[in-house]
Write a protein that holds these residues in place. Sequence first.
Motif, PDB file in Angstrom:
ATOM      1  N   GLU A 298       0.830  -1.208   0.000  1.00  0.00           N
ATOM      2  CA  GLU A 298       0.000   0.000   0.000  1.00  0.00           C
ATOM      3  C   GLU A 298       0.866   1.260   0.000  1.00  0.00           C
ATOM      4  O   GLU A 298       0.567   2.231  -0.693  1.00  0.00           O
ATOM      5  N   MET A 299       1.943   1.238   0.776  1.00  0.00           N
ATOM      6  CA  MET A 299       2.849   2.386   0.836  1.00  0.00           C
ATOM      7  C   MET A 299       3.552   2.574  -0.506  1.00  0.00           C
ATOM      8  O   MET A 299       3.696   3.695  -0.982  1.00  0.00           O
ATOM      9  N   MET A 300       3.989   1.490  -1.117  1.00  0.00           N
ATOM     10  CA  MET A 300       4.628   1.587  -2.435  1.00  0.00           C
ATOM     11  C   MET A 300       3.668   2.177  -3.456  1.00  0.00           C
ATOM     12  O   MET A 300       4.051   3.015  -4.269  1.00  0.00           O
ATOM     13  N   TRP A 301       2.420   1.743  -3.410  1.00  0.00           N
ATOM     14  CA  TRP A 301       1.433   2.266  -4.354  1.00  0.00           C
ATOM     15  C   TRP A 301       1.239   3.762  -4.128  1.00  0.00           C
ATOM     16  O   TRP A 301       1.263   4.550  -5.068  1.00  0.00           O
ATOM     17  N   LEU A 302       1.098   4.161  -2.887  1.00  0.00           N
ATOM     18  CA  LEU A 302       0.821   5.548  -2.558  1.00  0.00           C
ATOM     19  C   LEU A 302       1.970   6.479  -2.919  1.00  0.00           C
ATOM     20  O   LEU A 302       1.762   7.562  -3.462  1.00  0.00           O
ATOM     21  N   THR A 303       3.193   6.067  -2.640  1.00  0.00           N
ATOM     22  CA  THR A 303       4.325   6.983  -2.799  1.00  0.00           C
ATOM     23  C   THR A 303       5.064   6.864  -4.125  1.00  0.00           C
ATOM     24  O   THR A 303       5.669   7.825  -4.578  1.00  0.00           O
ATOM     25  N   THR A 304       5.041   5.697  -4.739  1.00  0.00           N
ATOM     26  CA  THR A 304       5.955   5.465  -5.856  1.00  0.00           C
ATOM     27  C   THR A 304       5.292   4.924  -7.123  1.00  0.00           C
ATOM     28  O   THR A 304       5.760   5.184  -8.221  1.00  0.00           O
ATOM     29  N   MET A 305       4.212   4.177  -6.974  1.00  0.00           N
ATOM     30  CA  MET A 305       3.654   3.487  -8.133  1.00  0.00           C
ATOM     31  C   MET A 305       2.409   4.157  -8.739  1.00  0.00           C
ATOM     32  O   MET A 305       2.208   4.120  -9.941  1.00  0.00           O
ATOM     33  N   SER A 306       1.561   4.740  -7.931  1.00  0.00           N
ATOM     34  CA  SER A 306       0.297   5.288  -8.412  1.00  0.00           C
ATOM     35  C   SER A 306       0.532   6.476  -9.340  1.00  0.00           C
ATOM     36  O   SER A 306       1.169   7.453  -8.959  1.00  0.00           O
ATOM     37  N   PRO A 307      -0.005   6.430 -10.557  1.00  0.00           N
ATOM     38  CA  PRO A 307       0.162   7.563 -11.477  1.00  0.00           C
ATOM     39  C   PRO A 307      -0.408   8.871 -10.930  1.00  0.00           C
ATOM     40  O   PRO A 307       0.029   9.944 -11.310  1.00  0.00           O
ATOM     41  N   GLU A 308      -1.363   8.792  -9.997  1.00  0.00           N
ATOM     42  CA  GLU A 308      -1.968  10.005  -9.451  1.00  0.00           C
ATOM     43  C   GLU A 308      -1.075  10.686  -8.406  1.00  0.00           C
ATOM     44  O   GLU A 308      -1.171  11.888  -8.214  1.00  0.00           O
ATOM     45  N   SER A 309      -0.244   9.923  -7.711  1.00  0.00           N
ATOM     46  CA  SER A 309       0.511  10.527  -6.610  1.00  0.00           C
ATOM     47  C   SER A 309       2.029  10.405  -6.731  1.00  0.00           C
ATOM     48  O   SER A 309       2.749  11.064  -5.991  1.00  0.00           O
ATOM     49  N   ARG A 310       2.524   9.615  -7.641  1.00  0.00           N
ATOM     50  CA  ARG A 310       3.974   9.445  -7.740  1.00  0.00           C
ATOM     51  C   ARG A 310       4.625  10.677  -8.350  1.00  0.00           C
ATOM     52  O   ARG A 310       3.966  11.503  -8.981  1.00  0.00           O
ATOM     53  N   ARG A 311       5.908  10.770  -8.159  1.00  0.00           N
ATOM     54  CA  ARG A 311       6.698  11.848  -8.755  1.00  0.00           C
ATOM     55  C   ARG A 311       7.717  11.228  -9.694  1.00  0.00           C
ATOM     56  O   ARG A 311       8.523  10.393  -9.281  1.00  0.00           O
ATOM     57  N   LEU A 312       7.665  11.652 -10.931  1.00  0.00           N
ATOM     58  CA  LEU A 312       8.615  11.150 -11.918  1.00  0.00           C
ATOM     59  C   LEU A 312       9.459  12.295 -12.450  1.00  0.00           C
ATOM     60  O   LEU A 312       8.959  13.389 -12.691  1.00  0.00           O
TER      61      LEU A 312
END
Length: 150
Positions: A92-106
């Motif tokens: 869940e933390m990985m999705w929230l901070t790194t994987m989700s296109p809505e919340s990740r920073r690239l």
Amino acid sequence: NLRFNKVVICTDADVDGYQIRTLVLTMLYRLTPTLINKGYVYIAESPLYEINTKNKTYFAYTEPEKTDILRRIDGEKYTIQRSKGLGENDPEMMWLTTMSPESRRLIKVLPTDAERTAEVFDLLLGDNLQGRKDHIAEHGAEYLDDLDVS
């Protein structure tokens, strides 16, 4: 024949992660420069800090962001912890901070970024001993505060 529109490099937000990121960038620059030149390569930023209040969790990706968040929550009780390595995060933390296109920073890798990374990598790890010595003599003092020699 690329099947995806992004190649994302995801490493920890520490010196080991940055070194791995540099190695991967150099490899891509050497073996598949077209991916970088066409704008397909990105770096996923992972947070440095997790700041929890009673009602909300904040993620700070830089020291100035941490300072800003702490200023904004002034007066609230909070806990702060250095983020764990990506391998220690739950899904869940990985999705929230790194994987989700809505919340990740690239961060999009530009050809000049990759080229400069390859140059520095060659200088610091290549066969040019005198060039490396000259670079360290000229710029080494700039990195003294970043040393981890505990």
